[in-house]
Design a protein around this motif. Structure first.
Motif, PDB file in Angstrom:
ATOM      1  N   PRO A 273       0.862  -1.248  -0.078  1.00 48.96           N
ATOM      2  CA  PRO A 273      -0.146   0.165  -0.036  1.00 48.96           C
ATOM      3  C   PRO A 273       0.969   1.388  -0.081  1.00 48.96           C
ATOM      4  O   PRO A 273       1.717   1.277   0.887  1.00 48.96           O
ATOM      5  N   VAL A 274       0.702   2.073  -1.032  1.00 46.24           N
ATOM      6  CA  VAL A 274       1.396   3.419  -1.239  1.00 46.24           C
ATOM      7  C   VAL A 274       0.582   4.550  -1.206  1.00 46.24           C
ATOM      8  O   VAL A 274      -0.559   4.296  -1.663  1.00 46.24           O
ATOM      9  N   GLN A 275       1.215   5.762  -0.487  1.00 43.11           N
ATOM     10  CA  GLN A 275       0.390   6.787  -0.248  1.00 43.11           C
ATOM     11  C   GLN A 275       0.889   7.883  -1.619  1.00 43.11           C
ATOM     12  O   GLN A 275       1.789   8.173  -1.580  1.00 43.11           O
ATOM     13  N   GLU A 277       1.280  10.927  -3.721  1.00 41.96           N
ATOM     14  CA  GLU A 277       1.511  12.485  -3.370  1.00 41.96           C
ATOM     15  C   GLU A 277       1.354  13.369  -4.704  1.00 41.96           C
ATOM     16  O   GLU A 277       0.910  14.194  -4.458  1.00 41.96           O
ATOM     17  N   ALA A 290       4.868   8.488  -4.960  1.00 44.02           N
ATOM     18  CA  ALA A 290       4.037   8.002  -3.902  1.00 44.02           C
ATOM     19  C   ALA A 290       5.136   7.754  -2.699  1.00 44.02           C
ATOM     20  O   ALA A 290       6.426   7.781  -2.838  1.00 44.02           O
ATOM     21  N   ARG A 291       4.597   7.182  -1.590  1.00 43.54           N
ATOM     22  CA  ARG A 291       5.493   6.858  -0.259  1.00 43.54           C
ATOM     23  C   ARG A 291       4.989   5.595   0.132  1.00 43.54           C
ATOM     24  O   ARG A 291       3.956   5.087   0.021  1.00 43.54           O
ATOM     25  N   GLY A 311      -3.377  11.867  -2.525  1.00 46.49           N
ATOM     26  CA  GLY A 311      -3.912  11.527  -1.253  1.00 46.49           C
ATOM     27  C   GLY A 311      -4.351  10.183  -0.934  1.00 46.49           C
ATOM     28  O   GLY A 311      -4.570   9.805   0.196  1.00 46.49           O
ATOM     29  N   SER A 312      -4.892   9.549  -2.044  1.00 42.94           N
ATOM     30  CA  SER A 312      -5.323   8.317  -2.010  1.00 42.94           C
ATOM     31  C   SER A 312      -4.320   7.184  -1.647  1.00 42.94           C
ATOM     32  O   SER A 312      -3.119   7.243  -1.656  1.00 42.94           O
ATOM     33  N   THR A 313      -4.817   6.029  -1.407  1.00 41.11           N
ATOM     34  CA  THR A 313      -3.871   4.792  -1.280  1.00 41.11           C
ATOM     35  C   THR A 313      -4.016   3.811  -2.413  1.00 41.11           C
ATOM     36  O   THR A 313      -5.052   3.626  -3.065  1.00 41.11           O
ATOM     37  N   THR A 315      -2.638   0.312  -4.191  1.00 40.11           N
ATOM     38  CA  THR A 315      -1.708  -0.843  -3.874  1.00 40.11           C
ATOM     39  C   THR A 315      -0.968  -1.536  -4.999  1.00 40.11           C
ATOM     40  O   THR A 315      -1.696  -1.500  -6.229  1.00 40.11           O
TER      41      THR A 315
END
Length: 334
Positions: A273-275, A277, A290-291, A311-313, A315
């Motif tokens: 799961p990555v956030q 940006e 992403a992070r 801002g979403s996650t 996968t």
């Protein structure tokens, strides 16, 4: 034509009592007729290495051989090389023909032979209609072709190119790269080409030397360097965007850095799961920045894959056969 051998080549500079080594034992065997690119960031030693081959810099250690001759002690004029520089170095008061013919005139080559060689080079480079013009009447791309023509008429054993495309705009750079490839196919002369542009290196090279802080990190085909980088430096320098290098990815072992290229991360229902940006739109594809925990990660999405919201996650699942492992201390491939 000739092969080129670099055997434990070292360069040191001395200032007073201080000695600084800038080239650290480079070894490379370049075949007769091969096109090799030296690539690396500014200050890595790539131009210094080229200038040592040319004889413009003295060698502090090791050997350079052109064909069977060790050339360490030979002057540039005795090495049978031709060099194309970044700044063209054309005589402004001379015509294109005279610029291309100048070196042959100095060498007292017969006039008929000069005309034949210049006309042949001009035909190859599509300069025939410009032979009577002065450099100021030419575009940047045309001036660069004149500089290449001047090298061609010498009929050297080796071509040396020192960032010759740096002064051209992006479109002309791409066009001139194609011209250089065509030129090499037609002439088949051993060539050493220096650039800081990894895209240029990947598109031109038959094999490439990747330099970092005076060290040769890897010597291989573009495919080998891209698909099996020898070090974390190569992995991060070659590729646009570069390989993701992760210290804390799920399943990673202590003392190991895990590498995965952005195009080898697939959007999936399970995985990492990555956030998200930011999202970059690049025509038919998108780069998702992403992070993963506290580490930055780039995912390349192709046309047809929906762009995630900032801002979403998201996968993503790494392709297991495309994972790379590096030693966290040395940076060497495991």
């Amino acid at each position: 034509m000739a092969s080129l051998s670099l055997r434990q080549v070292i360069k040191r500079y001395r200032t007073g009592k201080t000695e600084l080594q800038v080239i650290h034992g480079v070894n490379a065997e370049i075949a007769d007729g091969e096109f090799v690119v030296i690539v690396g960031p500014s200050g890595c030693g790539k131009s210094t290495l080229l200038r040592m081959v040319a004889g413009l810099e003295e060698i502090s250690g090791g050997e350079i051989a052109i064909g069977p001759r060790v050339v360490n002690q030979l002057e540039p004029a005795e090495r049978d090389i031709a060099m194309v520089f970044q700044n063209y170095a054309l005589y402004p008061h001379m015509s294109v023909f005279d610029n291309m013919a100048y070196g042959l005139k100095i060498a007292k080559v017969p006039k008929d032979e000069i005309r034949t060689r210049v006309d042949k080079a001009a035909k190859i480079l599509e300069l025939g209609h410009l032979l009577e013009r002065k450099p100021r009447e030419l575009s940047g791309g045309q001036r660069q072709r004149v500089a290449m023509g001047r090298a061609i008429v010498r009929q050297p054993q080796i071509f040396l190119f020192d960032e010759p495309l740096s002064n051209l705009d992006a479109k002309l750079r791409a066009q001139t790269r194609l011209e250089i490839q065509k030129l090499h196919r037609e002439l088949g002369i051993t060539s050493l080409f220096v650039t800081h542009d990894q895209v240029e290196a990947m598109t031109l090279a038959q094999r490439m030397i990747v330099m970092n802080a005076g060290h040769m990190e890897q010597f291989g085909t573009p495919e080998e360097v891209y698909n099996r980088p020898a070090t974390t430096f190569v992995a991060s320098f070659i590729g646009s965007p570069p390989m993701n290098l992760l210290h804390h990815a799920p399943g990673n072992r202590p003392g190991q850095i895990l590498g995965i290229r952005p195009e080898h991360l697939d959007v999936a229902s399970d995985g990492w799961p990555v956030q998200v940006e930011t999202v970059e739109l690049l025509g038919a594809e998108r780069l998702v920045h992403a992070r993963l925990g506290d580490e930055a990660l780039i995912v390349r999405l192709h046309e047809g894959e929906g762009a995630p919201a900032v801002g979403s996650t998201l996968t993503v699942r790494p392709r297991q056969d495309r994972l790379h492992a590096f030693d966290a201390t040395t940076g060497q491939r495991l």
